[in-house]
Design a protein around this motif. Structure first.
Motif: not given
Length: 512
Positions: A218-234, A254-264
């Protein structure tokens, strides 16, 4: 699953680094990550070239520009398929002085891989080691997504087995259990605010592919899976690079894996953004008030990181969003005002679904701390009816520092490939956890408190001061043992003493 041959190839690469002078396992995997990224870039460029040749059009997207870099080296020479054929000294010069500076300029293309590679440092000390590693990596098959993912997981396992930075790894079977319990859906937006190597996000992606095989059709779900579903901070840049590569090799573009001090940091734009949180946050130590996000302190006033992370999860989740997170046992029964208030919030203001107690050796040899999995849903309006408890006593591996498997590989994990025999449940409780979780609103409601899993009513939990420790509600059956009367035992001992004395006299008489 990777074969013994590929494992042998990875072991060779690992040993090459060690014998070549790099002994820190985290540095080894970081350098391998850079080289795999370079190979991936070349593959993407080759793909674009093949597409352009088929369509007889110019390249739509160039990974490597035309012409030469600032030092006069052709960008063509920066490609994996080109520099691997150069002599050792020249290959080393190209990689150190041209490829890595080019890597650091890629952040502008918008992908998190490129952003996380912008601080890439080349630390391989000699041309001989670089040539050896490039040759070995070039021989590893990287066409199949499953092979690539398993291969990288095998390398990540070496960080743990080397005894350093093991805190970055939650055991894969525990991760898989938590993902199965929360059952990710194709429309979910998933976050791990302390992602490390992105193990939770990888497992969620794999389960989605298995449970929803048409997801990527599914085009819409594939776009969501690759670009908008996964987010990670460290807040560890090395972990961001490793986590990004882990996701890439498991087929997420293209997951969203980015720099972030989650508590600070404050969470502007992050509040109520996610439908599923999966995490094993760091819970050693405390945090100063000055460094802690004020919006979290409004939820719970504490310096304890484990409590602040729970407050963060509630802040990140959308109403209706769910979470499966690992907490130390102290969260379940701690007596401080902050502990009690947070538990009260989970039970009274949100929907606390379950407490799954894990055996004490799950995180050995790195930590012997006792932990549990909390499963809850953000509702902002209560909804806790009863809480399901499960006492995991065996996870399939020995609970000592060696953590050796107790069953064949196909019978390990929460979803084993082969069914467990009747006597094997005692060595791997995880499939039973999933089976009984599915019955938590049915048969589990009437199970006795002496069983391995049971439900406790909200009113009872409130009456206990919102104590969530399983032993508070579990009933222990003491086997009745009948003891003989002391006079009877003493009489028997006297009789035995007489027999011994008589036999001794008989023996003395025979010896005279």
């Amino acid at each position: 699953m990777i074969t013994g041959n590929i494992k042998s190839q990875i072991d060779q690469i690992w040993n090459a680094f060690w014998s070549g002078g790099i002994s820190n396992p985290l540095e080894v995997i970081e350098q391998i990550t850079f080289l795999l990224f370079l190979r991936r870039l070349d593959d993407l460029h080759t793909l674009e070239e093949n597409k352009a040749a088929r369509l007889k059009r110019p390249l739509a997207r160039r990974v490597f520009p035309e012409g030469s870099d600032a030092r006069g080296r052709s960008y063509e020479h920066l490609r994996w398929s080109r520099f691997k054929h150069f002599a050792p000294a020249e290959m080393y010069t190209i990689v150190a002085e041209h490829v890595f500076p080019y890597l650091r300029t890629l952040g502008g293309d918008g992908s998190t891989y490129a952003q996380n590679m912008k601080d890439a440092r080349f630390t391989i000390p000699t041309p001989a080691l670089l040539v050896k590693v490039v040759d070995l990596l070039d021989a590893v098959p990287m066409d199949d997504r499953d092979t690539k993912g398993d291969l990288y997981e095998y390398m990540l396992g070496k960080i743990a087995s080397a005894g350093q930075n093991g805190q970055f790894r939650t055991p894969r079977h525990i991760i898989r259990l938590m993902v199965e319990l929360t059952a990710p859906q194709p429309g979910d937006v998933i976050c791990d605010p302390a992602c490390g190597t992105a193990g939770f996000l990888v497992a969620a992606g794999e389960v989605l592919r298995e449970r929803h095989p048409n997801l990527l059709h599914d085009t819409r779900l594939r776009e969501h899976f690759h670009h908008h579903m996964f987010h990670g901070f460290d807040f560890d840049n090395t972990m961001l690079r490793i986590g990004s590569m882990n996701m890439l090799l498991h087929g997420v573009e293209n997951p969203d894996i980015r720099y972030r001090d989650s508590l600070a940091q404050d969470h502007a734009g992050e509040e109520e953004k996610y439908t599923l949180v999966l995490a094993n946050p760091p819970f050693a130590g405390s945090l100063d008030y000055e460094n802690t996000a004020k919006d979290l302190l409004q939820i719970v006033k504490t310096r304890k990181t484990e409590l602040l992370f729970l407050a963060l999860f509630l802040r990140l989740l959308k109403p209706g969003g769910r979470a499966a997170v690992i907490v130390p046992d102290g969260v379940l029964f701690g007596s401080s005002k902050a502990h009690k208030e947070l538990r009260r919030m989970l039970v009274e203001e949100q929907k606390l679904d379950a407490v799954v107690k894990l055996p004490g050796g799950v995180f050995k040899p790195y930590a012997g701390v006792s932990t549990a999995i909390l499963l809850f849903t953000r509702t902002d309006s209560g909804g806790t009816d009863s809480v399901w408890f499960y006492d995991v006593q065996a996870d399939g591996w020995s609970l000592d520092d060696k953590r050796t498997p107790l069953l064949a590989e196909d019978k390990l994990g929460p979803v084993p490939r082969s069914a467990l025999a009747e006597g094997e449940h005692g060595r791997n409780n995880l499939p039973d956890v999933l089976a009984r979780w599915g019955q938590r609103n049915g048969d589990e409601r009437v199970r006795p408190r002496t069983a391995q899993s049971f439900c406790a009513a909200k009113a009872e939990i409130a009456a206990q001061g919102y104590d969530l420790s399983l032993n508070r509600y579990k009933e222990v059956v003491h086997e009745e043992v009948e003891h003989r009367a002391p006079k009877e035992i003493l009489a028997e001992l006297a009789k035995l003493e007489e027999e011994i004395q008589r036999e001794m006299k008989e023996l003395e008489g025979m010896l005279k």
